[in-house]
Scaffold this active site. Structure first.
Site, mmCIF file in Angstrom:
data_model
loop_
_atom_site.group_PDB
_atom_site.id
_atom_site.type_symbol
_atom_site.label_atom_id
_atom_site.label_comp_id
_atom_site.label_asym_id
_atom_site.label_seq_id
_atom_site.Cartn_x
_atom_site.Cartn_y
_atom_site.Cartn_z
ATOM 1 N N SER A 72 69.420 35.035 -6.368
ATOM 2 C CA SER A 72 69.612 36.457 -5.826
ATOM 3 C C SER A 72 70.166 37.369 -7.083
ATOM 4 O O SER A 72 70.213 36.598 -8.232
ATOM 5 C CB SER A 72 70.786 36.319 -5.153
ATOM 6 O OG SER A 72 72.014 35.878 -5.558
ATOM 7 N N ASP B 75 69.487 27.306 -9.370
ATOM 8 C CA ASP B 75 70.497 27.815 -8.765
ATOM 9 C C ASP B 75 71.328 26.634 -7.794
ATOM 10 O O ASP B 75 70.632 25.535 -7.698
ATOM 11 C CB ASP B 75 70.209 28.848 -7.801
ATOM 12 C CG ASP B 75 71.107 29.899 -7.392
ATOM 13 O OD1 ASP B 75 72.350 29.598 -6.678
ATOM 14 O OD2 ASP B 75 71.179 31.115 -7.794
ATOM 15 N N TYR C 240 87.639 35.791 -16.017
ATOM 16 C CA TYR C 240 86.054 36.474 -16.083
ATOM 17 C C TYR C 240 86.019 36.851 -17.596
ATOM 18 O O TYR C 240 85.107 36.760 -18.322
ATOM 19 C CB TYR C 240 85.887 37.444 -14.994
ATOM 20 C CG TYR C 240 84.512 38.197 -14.952
ATOM 21 C CD1 TYR C 240 83.379 37.181 -14.576
ATOM 22 C CD2 TYR C 240 84.206 39.064 -15.466
ATOM 23 C CE1 TYR C 240 82.109 37.678 -14.539
ATOM 24 C CE2 TYR C 240 83.057 39.883 -15.302
ATOM 25 C CZ TYR C 240 82.006 38.993 -14.779
ATOM 26 O OH TYR C 240 80.608 39.553 -15.039
ATOM 27 N N LYS D 41 83.439 35.732 -20.425
ATOM 28 C CA LYS D 41 82.436 36.554 -21.035
ATOM 29 C C LYS D 41 82.364 36.731 -22.429
ATOM 30 O O LYS D 41 81.630 37.008 -23.093
ATOM 31 C CB LYS D 41 82.325 38.013 -20.127
ATOM 32 C CG LYS D 41 81.913 37.610 -18.660
ATOM 33 C CD LYS D 41 80.282 36.807 -18.369
ATOM 34 C CE LYS D 41 80.032 36.849 -17.302
ATOM 35 N NZ LYS D 41 78.607 36.080 -17.183
ATOM 36 N N ILE E 63 75.345 24.030 -12.339
ATOM 37 C CA ILE E 63 74.846 24.064 -13.579
ATOM 38 C C ILE E 63 76.154 23.694 -14.511
ATOM 39 O O ILE E 63 75.836 23.534 -15.768
ATOM 40 C CB ILE E 63 74.692 25.553 -13.946
ATOM 41 C CG1 ILE E 63 75.740 26.676 -13.609
ATOM 42 C CG2 ILE E 63 73.298 25.933 -13.388
ATOM 43 C CD1 ILE E 63 75.636 28.000 -13.864
#
Length: 249
Positions: free
Chosen positions: A15, A36, A161, A165, A59
């Site tokens: 998605s 996925d 997060y 990142k 993953i």
């Protein structure tokens, strides 16, 4: 067809941004490997008959990552492109952040990026003397987190997060310096507020952006496509902010 007969592994392909990347790559002639945790049935339905391989699993699991890359190499012979896109985003603030949420974001966003990068480079891209690696980071990894409209509690992307990142950006630059000698580039696309499952239910104030709207998955996929082409062979270690101009000031 800018990616004709090239083989691209795309994580988070069920998605959102991953789906948009897969569709664009297929339109440009690539054979796409859809990775996925969830079924990629909807993405497959948009590929218009393009060749694909679906690999479902976690993953964050090194064995799954190795098996995915090996399946790809066995079927297609080479791996030309890797797009590390899959991610999670906790919105708990520092006070409420749990170790479970911290580990989830760091493992999904950063650890998995490392695992897939290592697995595709050694030996595949290195032996081929060619590769394109594109990592999806975020402006949160640059500015510490996009604040949602009204500054409501838990609207801003959380510290896990942002840290993950930011780590993706640092890893991108390290890998670029290490692998340029082998004909492999590594770049990052840093989205701002973008309409995906991660932002569902969060209202962002875009009035302070030069472009007063949220981005969509194709906005990000367009940037990923450029970094993935042969034409981008002299571009590496770059972080392209696709954020409507929110980072200007």
């Amino acid at each position: 067809m800018r990616l004709k007969n090239e083989v691209a592994i795309i994580t988070g392909a069920a998605s959102g941004i991953g789906q948009a990347v897969a569709v664009q790559f297929a339109e440009e002639g690539a054979k796409v490997v859809l990775v996925d945790l969830n079924s990629c049935e909807k993405t497959i339905g948009l590929l218009n008959g393009a060749e694909y391989l679906e690999c479902l699993g976690d993953i964050r699991d090194p064995e799954f990552v190795k098996a995915t890359v090996n399946r790809t190499a066995e079927k297609y012979g080479e791996v030309h492109i890797l797009v590390n896109n899959a991610g999670t985003c906790s919105r708990l603030d520092l006070e409420d952040m749990t170790l479970e949420m911290w580990d989830r974001d760091l493992d999904t966003n950063l650890k998995a990026t490392f695992l897939f990068t290592q697995a595709v480079v050694y030996p595949h891209m290195k032996e081929a003397g060619y590769g394109r690696i594109v990592n999806i980071s975020s402006v949160s990894g640059i500015n510490g987190g996009v604040t949602s409209g009204g500054n409501e509690k838990n609207g801003r992307s959380g510290p896990a997060y942002a840290a993950s990142k930011g780590g993706v950006i640092a890893l991108t630059r390290w890998v670029a310096k290490e692998l340029g000698q082998y004909g492999i580039t590594c770049n990052s696309v840093a989205p701002g507020a973008t309409l995906t499952a991660i932002t569902a239910g969060v209202q962002y104030d875009t009035s302070n952006q030069v472009i007063d709207r949220m981005g969509d998955a194709n906005d990000i996929a367009n940037a990923v496509l450029y970094f993935s082409t042969k034409e981008a062979g002299y571009t590496t270690s770059q972080v392209l902010k696709v954020d409507g101009g929110v980072s200007i000031g």
